[in-house]
Scaffold this motif. Sequence first.
Motif, PDB file in Angstrom:
ATOM      1  N   PHE A  41       0.851  -1.345  -0.171  1.00 35.53           N
ATOM      2  CA  PHE A  41       0.084  -0.068  -0.014  1.00 35.53           C
ATOM      3  C   PHE A  41       0.677   1.188   0.076  1.00 35.53           C
ATOM      4  N   TRP A  42       1.834   1.549   0.954  1.00 38.69           N
ATOM      5  CA  TRP A  42       2.627   2.678   1.135  1.00 38.69           C
ATOM      6  C   TRP A  42       3.667   2.632  -0.150  1.00 38.69           C
ATOM      7  N   THR A  44       2.873   1.845  -3.264  1.00 35.86           N
ATOM      8  CA  THR A  44       2.148   2.281  -4.303  1.00 35.86           C
ATOM      9  C   THR A  44       1.973   3.838  -4.173  1.00 35.86           C
ATOM     10  N   ALA A  45       1.607   3.997  -2.850  1.00 38.14           N
ATOM     11  CA  ALA A  45       1.451   5.614  -2.761  1.00 38.14           C
ATOM     12  C   ALA A  45       2.867   6.232  -3.016  1.00 38.14           C
ATOM     13  N   LEU A 148      -3.041   3.725 -10.554  1.00 41.62           N
ATOM     14  CA  LEU A 148      -2.610   3.974  -9.224  1.00 41.62           C
ATOM     15  C   LEU A 148      -3.730   4.334  -8.138  1.00 41.62           C
ATOM     16  N   THR A 149      -4.626   4.958  -8.354  1.00 38.08           N
ATOM     17  CA  THR A 149      -5.590   5.413  -7.522  1.00 38.08           C
ATOM     18  C   THR A 149      -6.330   4.011  -7.073  1.00 38.08           C
ATOM     19  N   LEU A 152      -4.561   2.043  -4.918  1.00 37.07           N
ATOM     20  CA  LEU A 152      -4.455   2.205  -3.699  1.00 37.07           C
ATOM     21  C   LEU A 152      -5.635   1.997  -2.904  1.00 37.07           C
ATOM     22  N   SER A 153      -6.945   2.046  -3.579  1.00 34.94           N
ATOM     23  CA  SER A 153      -8.158   1.611  -2.987  1.00 34.94           C
ATOM     24  C   SER A 153      -8.077   0.203  -2.594  1.00 34.94           C
ATOM     25  N   GLU A 156      -5.404  -1.210   0.236  1.00 33.13           N
ATOM     26  CA  GLU A 156      -5.527  -0.794   1.752  1.00 33.13           C
ATOM     27  C   GLU A 156      -5.623  -1.994   2.586  1.00 33.13           C
ATOM     28  N   ALA A 164      -7.587   5.240   2.086  1.00 31.43           N
ATOM     29  CA  ALA A 164      -6.900   5.221   1.092  1.00 31.43           C
ATOM     30  C   ALA A 164      -7.070   6.574   0.142  1.00 31.43           C
ATOM     31  N   THR A 168      -4.074   9.083  -1.127  1.00 27.60           N
ATOM     32  CA  THR A 168      -4.057   9.557  -2.470  1.00 27.60           C
ATOM     33  C   THR A 168      -3.987  10.861  -2.618  1.00 27.60           C
TER      34      THR A 168
END
Length: 426
Positions: A41-42, A44-45, A148-149, A152-153, A156, A164, A168
């Motif tokens: 998750f992080w 990807t952020a 990418l958005t 992230l969802s 999470e 999430a 973003t």
Amino acid sequence: MNMRPECDPDNANARDVARPPGPARSSERRPQGGGASHWRFWATAYALLILLTGTNLPTPLYRSYEAKFGFSPFVVTLIFAVYVAVLIPALLVAGPLSDAIGRRRVLLPALTLAGLGSLGFALATSTGWLFVARILQGLAVGAASGALTAALSELEPTGNRRKAAMVTTVASVGGLGLGPVLAGLIAEYSSAPEVVPFVVEIVLLIPAAFTVTRMPSTQQVARWRPRRLQIPATMRAVFVTSGSANFLAFAVIGLFLTLIPTYVAALTGSTNLLLGGGTAALMLVSSVVVQLMVYSGPPGRLQLVGLPILALGLGLLVLVGTVSSLALLLAAAVLAGVGHGLVFLGGLTTVNNNAPSLSHAEVLSSFYVIVYTGVGLPVLGVGILTTALSLTAAVSWFAGAVAVLCLLVLVVLRRGNRATAANLSK
């Protein structure tokens, strides 16, 4: 660009929440084979942050390119506009494509294009290189932002969509603000100011690409099709007002990302690249901070408060053209950023809440197209003005015109809210 936390996850429309500029997903996807870990998750952020950082690395360097290649501020606006021109179709095509063929198959080519764009800037020996590099960056962001958005969802760890969306928001606007600061800092103290920032970006993209290769596979749950720009008749009035307000708000973003660093140099006589990049970043930082502070506020009120603040910031920018005060310019950047954040958050929330569930993706995609058009199109007018006026005068005329338009849209919004309240009271 951003941007608002999700709605209440218990709400039936929670799946169709507002996202940063990028097409909304038409259906829900979850990774196969186990839950997503914290590091994915992080990481990807981080990939989203670095991708958007790279798109604004050129901001404080345009003045150097002008001197090196001998072009005018108008060409700077063209270089910026071509980025938006390719980003919008990539946005509408690649988002749904990642739903159909998987995130990795879209994101790896997108990150490769981002690396090639940075390489193009690093190797630039003429103005043509800048256009090609900017086109590659536009394709990369358009292709990757939606995927990418969505990732992230999906990744999470606890399924917390509000978290999430907040991550973003910070990664998106934070990346836009980090780019000018990072490039200005490196360029100011580097022996190769037009090369090293982009080499750093390429290096930072490597772990982002590794992150994408480690993403879990996903099932195909939707057929691929480009998004259609469609506004239901029942919400056209809402869309026009909120869309108009955000078109103006993002026109100011476009101004700060293209011409304000050069404007700072003309105003102060300073050759410090960090100063110009930092001024542009200050507006973006102000925008994201206010969004984080008031994200749960009533969306209609946010727009009503944000528009006059945005107009006030632009009014100060007009005044700067007369009194030549750096302190006043920084105050204008902060106020414009606060106004932008309130208008964007309020407008996006309003459109999102009023969009019918069956056409949610199409409505949000249309809204994002307006946002990006606002970033790229009006600033071309400033560039045209610089061919007849000084840069200071062109910026002042632009700021004054947009300030007046902000106040006109404010009047329309107030009347619309009163009419709605009157109908509800009957």
